[in-house]
Design a protein around this motif. Structure first.
Motif, PDB file in Angstrom:
ATOM      1  N   VAL A 164       0.821   3.407  -3.200  1.00 20.20           N
ATOM      2  CA  VAL A 164      -0.427   3.633  -3.926  1.00 20.20           C
ATOM      3  C   VAL A 164      -0.755   5.126  -3.910  1.00 20.20           C
ATOM      4  CG1 VAL A 164      -2.866   3.069  -4.042  1.00 20.20           C
ATOM      5  CG2 VAL A 164      -1.221   1.355  -3.242  1.00 20.20           C
ATOM      6  N   PRO A 165      -0.997   5.720  -5.071  1.00 17.32           N
ATOM      7  CA  PRO A 165      -1.193   7.171  -5.100  1.00 17.32           C
ATOM      8  C   PRO A 165      -2.549   7.610  -4.569  1.00 17.32           C
ATOM      9  CG  PRO A 165      -1.372   6.268  -7.317  1.00 17.32           C
ATOM     10  CD  PRO A 165      -0.974   5.128  -6.416  1.00 17.32           C
ATOM     11  N   GLY A 166      -2.533   8.597  -3.717  1.00 23.82           N
ATOM     12  CA  GLY A 166      -3.746   9.318  -3.359  1.00 23.82           C
ATOM     13  C   GLY A 166      -3.903  10.464  -4.343  1.00 23.82           C
ATOM     14  N   SER A 167      -4.558  11.505  -3.928  1.00 18.23           N
ATOM     15  CA  SER A 167      -4.702  12.640  -4.841  1.00 18.23           C
ATOM     16  C   SER A 167      -3.437  13.480  -4.818  1.00 18.23           C
ATOM     17  CB  SER A 167      -5.920  13.482  -4.449  1.00 18.23           C
ATOM     18  OG  SER A 167      -5.798  13.914  -3.121  1.00 18.23           O
ATOM     19  N   ARG A 168      -3.232  14.221  -5.855  1.00 16.20           N
ATOM     20  CA  ARG A 168      -2.095  15.132  -6.009  1.00 16.20           C
ATOM     21  C   ARG A 168      -0.755  14.535  -5.539  1.00 16.20           C
ATOM     22  NH1 ARG A 168      -4.050  18.548  -2.473  1.00 16.20           N
ATOM     23  NH2 ARG A 168      -6.109  17.626  -2.606  1.00 16.20           N
ATOM     24  N   GLY A 169      -0.464  13.358  -6.027  1.00 15.56           N
ATOM     25  CA  GLY A 169       0.865  12.791  -5.770  1.00 15.56           C
ATOM     26  C   GLY A 169       1.098  12.276  -4.363  1.00 15.56           C
ATOM     27  N   ALA A 170       0.084  12.336  -3.517  1.00 22.32           N
ATOM     28  CA  ALA A 170       0.275  11.861  -2.135  1.00 22.32           C
ATOM     29  C   ALA A 170       0.401  10.343  -2.114  1.00 22.32           C
ATOM     30  CB  ALA A 170      -0.901  12.298  -1.272  1.00 22.32           C
ATOM     31  N   SER A 171       1.055   9.827  -1.107  1.00 25.19           N
ATOM     32  CA  SER A 171       1.097   8.386  -0.877  1.00 25.19           C
ATOM     33  C   SER A 171       1.425   8.173   0.590  1.00 25.19           C
ATOM     34  CB  SER A 171       2.158   7.716  -1.759  1.00 25.19           C
ATOM     35  OG  SER A 171       3.455   8.069  -1.313  1.00 25.19           O
ATOM     36  N   LEU A 172       1.191   6.970   1.064  1.00 20.08           N
ATOM     37  CA  LEU A 172       1.540   6.667   2.449  1.00 20.08           C
ATOM     38  C   LEU A 172       3.046   6.773   2.650  1.00 20.08           C
ATOM     39  CD1 LEU A 172      -0.930   3.695   2.936  1.00 20.08           C
ATOM     40  CD2 LEU A 172      -1.022   5.858   4.186  1.00 20.08           C
ATOM     41  N   LEU A 173       3.822   6.393   1.641  1.00 18.92           N
ATOM     42  CA  LEU A 173       5.287   6.493   1.744  1.00 18.92           C
ATOM     43  C   LEU A 173       5.702   7.939   1.987  1.00 18.92           C
ATOM     44  CD1 LEU A 173       7.886   4.690   1.372  1.00 18.92           C
ATOM     45  CD2 LEU A 173       8.003   5.595  -0.934  1.00 18.92           C
ATOM     46  N   LYS A 174       5.079   8.842   1.232  1.00 14.50           N
ATOM     47  CA  LYS A 174       5.436  10.254   1.405  1.00 14.50           C
ATOM     48  C   LYS A 174       4.886  10.803   2.712  1.00 14.50           C
ATOM     49  CE  LYS A 174       5.985  11.319  -3.472  1.00 14.50           C
ATOM     50  NZ  LYS A 174       5.281  11.869  -4.641  1.00 14.50           N
ATOM     51  N   ALA A 175       3.686  10.363   3.081  1.00 12.43           N
ATOM     52  CA  ALA A 175       3.123  10.830   4.353  1.00 12.43           C
ATOM     53  C   ALA A 175       4.006  10.372   5.507  1.00 12.43           C
ATOM     54  CB  ALA A 175       1.699  10.309   4.527  1.00 12.43           C
ATOM     55  N   LYS A 176       4.509   9.159   5.412  1.00 11.03           N
ATOM     56  CA  LYS A 176       5.440   8.638   6.423  1.00 11.03           C
ATOM     57  C   LYS A 176       6.692   9.494   6.449  1.00 11.03           C
ATOM     58  CE  LYS A 176       7.872   4.345   7.604  1.00 11.03           C
ATOM     59  NZ  LYS A 176       9.181   4.949   7.808  1.00 11.03           N
ATOM     60  N   LEU A 197       0.816  -1.220   0.000  1.00  9.63           N
ATOM     61  CA  LEU A 197       0.000   0.000   0.000  1.00  9.63           C
ATOM     62  C   LEU A 197       0.846   1.265   0.000  1.00  9.63           C
ATOM     63  CD1 LEU A 197      -2.816  -0.865   2.538  1.00  9.63           C
ATOM     64  CD2 LEU A 197      -3.129  -0.105   0.183  1.00  9.63           C
ATOM     65  N   MET A 198       2.097   1.147   0.394  1.00 10.72           N
ATOM     66  CA  MET A 198       2.892   2.342   0.661  1.00 10.72           C
ATOM     67  C   MET A 198       2.973   3.291  -0.535  1.00 10.72           C
ATOM     68  SD  MET A 198       3.733   2.277   3.808  1.00 10.72           S
ATOM     69  CE  MET A 198       5.058   3.464   3.988  1.00 10.72           C
ATOM     70  N   SER A 220      -4.919   2.830 -11.869  1.00  8.36           N
ATOM     71  CA  SER A 220      -4.887   1.590 -11.087  1.00  8.36           C
ATOM     72  C   SER A 220      -3.979   0.562 -11.735  1.00  8.36           C
ATOM     73  CB  SER A 220      -6.298   1.030 -10.962  1.00  8.36           C
ATOM     74  OG  SER A 220      -6.774   0.644 -12.226  1.00  8.36           O
ATOM     75  N   CYS A 221      -3.901   0.557 -13.054  1.00  8.04           N
ATOM     76  CA  CYS A 221      -3.145  -0.504 -13.727  1.00  8.04           C
ATOM     77  C   CYS A 221      -1.641  -0.349 -13.566  1.00  8.04           C
ATOM     78  CB  CYS A 221      -3.474  -0.522 -15.219  1.00  8.04           C
ATOM     79  SG  CYS A 221      -5.217  -0.727 -15.542  1.00  8.04           S
ATOM     80  N   MET A 222      -1.197   0.801 -13.056  1.00 12.87           N
ATOM     81  CA  MET A 222       0.232   0.993 -12.866  1.00 12.87           C
ATOM     82  C   MET A 222       0.625   0.890 -11.388  1.00 12.87           C
ATOM     83  SD  MET A 222       2.916   1.438 -14.747  1.00 12.87           S
ATOM     84  CE  MET A 222       2.936   2.421 -16.259  1.00 12.87           C
ATOM     85  N   VAL A 223      -0.375   0.787 -10.532  1.00 13.58           N
ATOM     86  CA  VAL A 223      -0.095   0.938  -9.102  1.00 13.58           C
ATOM     87  C   VAL A 223       0.763  -0.186  -8.549  1.00 13.58           C
ATOM     88  CG1 VAL A 223      -1.150   0.908  -6.844  1.00 13.58           C
ATOM     89  CG2 VAL A 223      -2.061   2.408  -8.617  1.00 13.58           C
ATOM     90  N   SER A 224       0.291  -1.398  -8.671  1.00 15.74           N
ATOM     91  CA  SER A 224       1.125  -2.487  -8.164  1.00 15.74           C
ATOM     92  C   SER A 224       1.741  -3.186  -9.359  1.00 15.74           C
ATOM     93  CB  SER A 224       0.307  -3.472  -7.330  1.00 15.74           C
ATOM     94  OG  SER A 224       0.119  -4.685  -8.026  1.00 15.74           O
ATOM     95  N   SER A 225       2.747  -3.995  -9.090  1.00 13.51           N
ATOM     96  CA  SER A 225       3.439  -4.636 -10.213  1.00 13.51           C
ATOM     97  C   SER A 225       2.511  -5.601 -10.932  1.00 13.51           C
ATOM     98  CB  SER A 225       4.684  -5.357  -9.716  1.00 13.51           C
ATOM     99  OG  SER A 225       4.303  -6.344  -8.795  1.00 13.51           O
ATOM    100  N   GLU A 226       1.332  -5.871 -10.376  1.00  9.12           N
ATOM    101  CA  GLU A 226       0.408  -6.792 -11.008  1.00  9.12           C
ATOM    102  C   GLU A 226      -0.645  -6.106 -11.846  1.00  9.12           C
ATOM    103  OE1 GLU A 226      -1.019  -8.998  -7.779  1.00  9.12           O
ATOM    104  OE2 GLU A 226       0.914  -9.964  -7.445  1.00  9.12           O
ATOM    105  N   GLY A 227      -0.633  -4.782 -11.838  1.00  5.22           N
ATOM    106  CA  GLY A 227      -1.558  -4.082 -12.714  1.00  5.22           C
ATOM    107  C   GLY A 227      -1.144  -4.318 -14.154  1.00  5.22           C
ATOM    108  N   ALA A 228      -2.099  -4.174 -15.065  1.00  4.37           N
ATOM    109  CA  ALA A 228      -1.821  -4.452 -16.473  1.00  4.37           C
ATOM    110  C   ALA A 228      -0.689  -3.574 -16.986  1.00  4.37           C
ATOM    111  CB  ALA A 228      -3.085  -4.221 -17.298  1.00  4.37           C
TER     112      ALA A 228
END
Ligand code: SF4
Ligand code: SF4
Ligand code: MG
Ligand code: MG
Ligand code: MG
Ligand code: MG
Ligand code: MG
Ligand code: MG
Ligand code: MG
Ligand code: MG
Ligand code: MG
Ligand code: MG
Lengths: 78, 375, 346, 346, 375, 78
Positions: free
Chosen positions: B97-109, B94-95, B348-356
């Motif tokens: 996964v993009p939220g809005s405007r480039g946010a992510s849990l990784l960046k929030a951390k 999940l770390m 969504s298709c680019m988010v995890s390595s399993e997306g198309a």
């Protein structure tokens, strides 16, 4: 999705926990979702929980079928 | 690795590949959607595309619970994690996964939110026990496969009377997503489904019956090993060739018709259906997700922290909706590989390595190049 | 130095801020713990720098910071790693390592006993490699401003005449040689990480590779284009870096790449690719096809290259793809790791 | 490298764990920020080490870790300091600095904009000193496991033939030369510390001293016994270290030691002794009496030695006391700082 | 620095030194105790001993509030700081003061206790405001000089209604300590006192009257600059020569007869006498320390945290009791410079740089050596 | 004990605070303990609090006295 791998139960622990082994790696996991578990069972392991047992009979049959499907063509194909 | 290595055998693969070539009718196209990211991963990881005839095309489905989590739910989780009293426990996927405007849990951390990666739901329980003065929230995501472990955790929290523990529930259901694809306004171009492997270990094969019966789509439940995939593809080709549309089970060593009854019971006792839930790339789908039952409201982070529902529109340039319905390919998206890469995923298709799109970027890109060279 | 101080309590004592303040306590820590462990004539002189003789020629310099967690892991600790890693970056140029410097950043509260184990491991690793840690520095920071101890080592070495290995020197047709199995270090570390704990016999491969390198240079000479140790980001990162810098592609053979079963199993458990996992005692060499067999033979004769393998070749490719023929029979790209190496559920 | 990435958001972005994981994000950070700031041919080759030619002779190597807080202070930042400090430790051997390595340990969340200011200051300081940062390393640690950024630099330099300065070489009768006023760096830093904040015009004296050193060596040659920069622990620590290593004592003259009024005032305010306060652009030289005047004259001609002074002499003393005649007329010992440098109430 | 530099003038010092030599009767010994560490510091820092005749000997008194704080109070503070909810604010000097068995706040901090050095009482208030979820405790120490700033802080805490703030009070009084020295069982060998400088800015000169009147000891209140000291010594010599025993005030620029009334009033309103208080090196002294009045009990850390009183015996080999009474010198202690150094202080006289042993170690040691050489 | 130094008040601030200056160093301190304070006053500063004002007259007189005491002996001494 749903990364899960086959693992062998090598020890049963209290509180629905067990130790499983995967090729020289062992880890403590939950078997709370499995009805009846025994040492030597193989389970499908997902996020630290055993999801289901692997049926060795079915596994063998699937492999046999795979072999037949490939072999059948090999015979008929030129 | 027993029950894995056997299903990765190169010799058997050659046989199966021959059988597929032999069975596939050169006069027609076979377009099969593998619903699961696990299948997508197997295709990419083992290079299955190279072993299939040109007229058998695999369409990567929405079957990655990380990818389909909408930006709004990520934003909600970030807002939660930014609360000073909260420690948010998440699965590692999940770390980024993009939220809005480039946010992510990784960046929030990085910016100071207390976010911990856990491997298992049991780790979250341990964290709550070890940190009584902090609010531990588990960011629960996943399909039917991952829901039972969350249920086990909730039972444990109840048993231990943890007052500093709650769950931000985002569990979603696969059949409604398949339904949404089939009911799509633009007619989809899919001749059959490779059905979920590990989801089916829990729910069994029965829930897929309507897609075969009512929609006329062959479904073959398949394991995630490459031979499982190839056998399933062969079984789908045979159904198509025969004009059949049934639910078949290739993954019989782990999947039964009715699934894991204990897990199903646990889930039913703890969770109930949401009316609607937003899926990244698919939009809002009725009855497609779970929430905690009222009896467990005290463990529901959305209630404990009065979390406001956030909805963020998908990027309109992103072609995921069409890709997930088999209408387009990643390279048809003009953001692919430029604005949208695994480092900076947009859809969504680019988010995890399993997306198309991610799978194509990570493992398959070179084939475009080869094709360009060839043509 | 006779400074009328109580002896360092190496059993129960710990570092506090006074050990970084430039006073007597610091001098005592350095003399009693580091000089003791590294023991050599340069440090004994007690200067802020050390001098050594050089012959005319070409030298290399490198540095790495070590922040490994946990500090102690199966097969080594941060101290041995801080020597091996920097020796290896020198060796990857084909150079013979000579001297190291060591900069310690220590969190107050760190136990002397642990610091001593680390320093002793450094001294031992340095002696084993035939080099000396000739200069150093110690800083102490407040609790919560470091993670036990960080070590940055720098190193210098001398190049054999005429050797100029560089990541921009690979040419299409070159062979890719790997010195042994992948992922042992990363898996050994992860097996001890909190919340990830699993048991395995796997130990870190952390080792100094300069001796292996010397044998390779002897066998391959200038036919060796470049060498690199696949540390962070694993073999995947290394091959992609070389592809970028040499402006070509690679075709690897999955079957040829050694991965221990337990490493493979741990990777499956965590959802990781062994090609992304860090190594600390392995090297990749890109060599001209003419010398490939000779170099590989030299590698397999060396204990640290026993499992060495020819794993593929460089190919002309403007897209700089690193491709791999899978052991299953298909093809795929081997990409950089995206983001951080996180255990995955899907 | 063309890697299909969004540009680094140098304005609002910050470092996260992916920038340390060995993947594309790290490569981009290194290329876009560090190579940009340090810009030289060595880094451009993108290897894990860099090579350079040397003539036969004697070289020196040194390292220091920089953990200064605050990172930005009047007169510099941790980046300029990390260059000056290591250049100075090379220069203190009488050597000409050549190359530096830089190891960065960065806390996640650290702003790119701050990192760029720091890297730019390093690049600038290196260029001003006529040296190059030829190799480096970047690690990222979790929040709460570092303090913004730590930098460890190492450096190498070449010694003029026949020069062998060392802290064990002072002899009774030698003169002690100090290049300028004491305490500026430490006071500038403390003025910005949380809970200590005071206002002063004092800025850090942080500077590269190798050029001054070259002039001194030209003037004093082998008459120079040793040089040392009085950093942590101040002049007091330096003189005591030398006394220990040379097995003699010193007699200093308080009147001769330059201390700026504002530095003296800040020290009175905090209860500190200026002789214990850190300097980053000053040096102490112990020289044979015959060359003292010539070396001092060379110092005062140099902009960084304008206020240089002869502050005392070495004396035979088995007790290795550093004594000082106070400007009031009495005598005292100048001891090491005890413990940490803490503001005092009494 | 105005009002400081003038009192450090070398020329004037030479004059005063001459006057002292001229006035001191070679036939007798003058043994004066400078009560304050500030005076000790001036003697050591400026090398005053070198400027006094051999028969004028300065005895370093107990006048450093850090040094006289007993190990038990340090242990109590460490136990307090080790509580997870507590942040202990201390003056920097306290960090190295030894508790029992080698403990210190510096080491406790290293081992994880949350201890912050502050420059001023106002910093502690700011910390309490900024960290509402933590218990901020101010470790109040000091003589009459340092008590009024604590009083100002307590008023501010009241005004701001800080519920997370309290004070661990260790303020002590100088006159009872002088009294304890004079009432010592072994007869002391002191001919007069250099009286406190900054203590007297607060309490004035009057509290010293009994020592002159009842004990027949000359007292000269003196500033902390070296010329202040020399002038006071000269004034003491004159009193001795004249057979007078009065309280004289050399430090008239800052000290009046009745002191700072506002400060005295504030202190009286907030603090009251303790029955007994333990002094390191001097033992338990009645009515020698302050505690918060009952009206301020809610700000008293000893009550809020129910702190148990800890008493730790001084090391019996330590000669501080004799040194503080002028009976012995630091070099007479067999621990001096071996087991006991500023890095590892054992007794009160080595704790701060103003203790008799520390001052001799840090600034004066070389004279023993010179004397040994001379003899 | 009781480290304290003379400082000049250069600015008065609300809440009994003031800025003092010491040879080019300035710092915000409390003057709550001083009855009447004015810019230009010198105070004795201790742990961030002004303890008392310095009396310039007395200061001068003390210095004068010091001078006399030294000078007197210089004259009488041989
Ligand atoms: S490349 Fe990105 S934006 Fe384009 S369809 Fe795929 S996920 Fe959406
Ligand atoms: S040297 Fe130490 S033990 Fe001896 S009297 Fe002084 S303080 Fe006490
Ligand atoms: Mg390196
Ligand atoms: Mg390296
Ligand atoms: Mg490394
Ligand atoms: Mg250093
Ligand atoms: Mg390397
Ligand atoms: Mg150095
Ligand atoms: Mg240095
Ligand atoms: Mg330094
Ligand atoms: Mg590196
Ligand atoms: Mg130095």
């Amino acid at each position: 999705m749903c990364l899960a791998i086959p693992a062998e139960v090598i020890k049963l622990l209290p509180d629905d926990m067990a130790i499983v082994s995967i090729d020289g790696v062992s880890k403590e996991v939950s078997v709370a979702l499995i009805e009846e578990i025994a040492i030597g069972d193989y389970v499908i392991l997902h996020v630290g929980h055993a999801l289901t047992k692997i049926d060795p009979e079915e596994a063998r049959e699937t492999l046999d079928l795979l072999r037949q499907m490939g072999a059948a063509v090999a015979e008929v194909a030129p | 690795m027993k029950y894995a290595d056997e299903y990765r055998d190169k010799e058997l693969a050659i046989g199966l590949a021959r059988a597929i070539h032999a069975k596939a009718d050169p006069a027609r196209a076979y377009r099969f959607m593998e619903f699961c990211g696990g299948h997508t991963h197997a295709i990419a990881r083992y290079g299955l595309e190279d072993m299939l005839p040109a007229n058998v095309r695999m369409i990567h489905g929405p079957g990655c619970p990380v990818c389909v989590l909408p930006a709004g739910r990520i934003d909600m989780a970030i807002a939660l994690a930014e609360r000073p009293e909260v420690t948010l426990c998440v699965y590692g996927d999940l770390m980024r996964v993009p939220g809005s405007r480039g946010a992510s849990l990784l960046k929030a951390k990085a910016r100071g939110a207390d976010i911990r990666m856990v491997y298992s739901t049991l780790d979250a329980i341990a964290l709550a026990e070890q940190n009584p003065s902090r609010q531990i929230v588990f960011f629960a995501i996943g399909f039917e496969t991952t829901t039972p472990p969350t249920a086990v955790m909730i039972r444990a929290a109840e048993k231990k009377r943890l007052s500093n523990f709650s769950v931000f529930c985002n569990h979603v259901l696969t059949p409604p997503a398949m339904r949404a694809i089939l009911d799509s306004e633009t007619p989809i171009e899919i001749d059959g489904f490779v059905g979920p492997a590990h989801v089916s270990t829990v729910i069994g094969t029965e829930p897929y019956a309507p897609f075969a019966r009512d929609d006329g789509k062959p479904v073959v439940i398949a394991g995630f090993e490459p031979l499982d995939m190839m056998q399933a593809i062969l079984m789908l080709i045979e159904q198509v060739n025969d004009g059949r549309h049934e639910v078949e089970n290739q993954y019989r060593r782990a999947v039964t018709g009715s699934g894991n009854q204990r897990a199903i019971r646990e889930v039913a006792e703890i969770f109930e259906l949401r009316d609607q839930f937003e899926w990244r790339g698919l939009g809002s789908i009725p009855a497609s997700a779970l929430k905690l039952r009222p009896e467990f409201a005290h463990l529901d982070a959305e209630q404990r922290f009065v979390m406001a529902e956030l909805v963020v529109a998908d990027n309109p340039a992103c072609e995921c909706p069409a890709i997930l319905r088999g209408l387009k390919k990643p390279v048809d998206c003009k953001l692919f590989g430029t604005a949208c890469t695994p480092e900076t995923p947009i859809g969504s298709c680019m988010v995890s390595s399993e997306g198309a799109c991610a799978a194509h970027w990570t493992y398959g890109r070179f084939r475009d190049h080869q094709r360009r060279l060839a043509s | 130095m006779s400074m009328h101080q109580r002896r360092l309590d190496l059993k129960n004592g710990c570092v506090d801020l006074s050990h970084g303040a430039g006073g007597r306590a610091m001098a005592q820590l350095i003399a009693g713990l580091f000089h003791e462990a590294f023991g050599n004539e340069w440090l004994a002189r007690g200067n802020d720098q050390s001098a050594f003789d050089v012959a005319a020629g070409r030298m290399v310099m490198t540095t790495d910071g070590y922040v490994v967690s946990p500090l102690f892991f199966p097969g080594g600790n941060i101290g041995s790693l801080a020597v091996h890693g920097t020796v290896n970056d020198i060796a990857m140029a084909g150079a013979r390592p000579l001297y190291l410097s060591a900069s310690f950043i220590i969190e107050e509260g760190f136990a002397f006993a642990d610091l001593k184990r680390i320093a002793d491991a450094m001294g031992e690793a340095a002696r084993a490699a035939g080099i000396a840690i000739i200069t150093g520095d110690t800083k102490v920071v407040e609790r919560g401003k470091a993670d036990g101890v960080f070590i940055s080592t720098a190193g210098v070495g001398v190049l054999p005449e005429g050797l100029d290995l560089s990541a921009d020197k690979a040419r299409p047709g070159d062979r890719v040689l790997l010195s042994g199995s992948l992922g042992d270090h990363g898996v050994a570390i992860m097996s001890k990480r909190q919340n990830l704990t699993f048991d395995t016999e796997i130990v870190s491969d952390s080792a100094s590779l300069h001796d292996l390198v010397a044998d390779m240079v002897a066998a391959g000479g200038q036919g060796i284009r470049l060498m690199r140790d696949p540390t962070r980001g694993g073999l995947a990162a290394t091959m992609n870096e070389i592809a970028q810098q040499s402006n070509l592609g690679f075709r690897l053979l999955e079957e040829a790449i050694p991965v221990k079963p337990a490493v493979a199993a741990a990777c499956e458990l965590l959802g990781l690719d062994p090609l992304h996992v860090a190594n600390e005692g392995k090297l990749v060499a890109v060599v001209a096809p003419e010398v490939a067999d000779a170099v590989l033979a030299a590698m397999t004769r060396h204990p640290l290259g026993r499992d060495a393998a020819d794993i593929g070749e460089a190919v002309a490719d403007d897209h700089r793809f690193v491709q791999m023929a899978t052991s299953f029979g298909g093809g795929r790209i081997v990409d950089w790791l995206s983001g951080e190496q996180l255990p995955r559920i899907c």
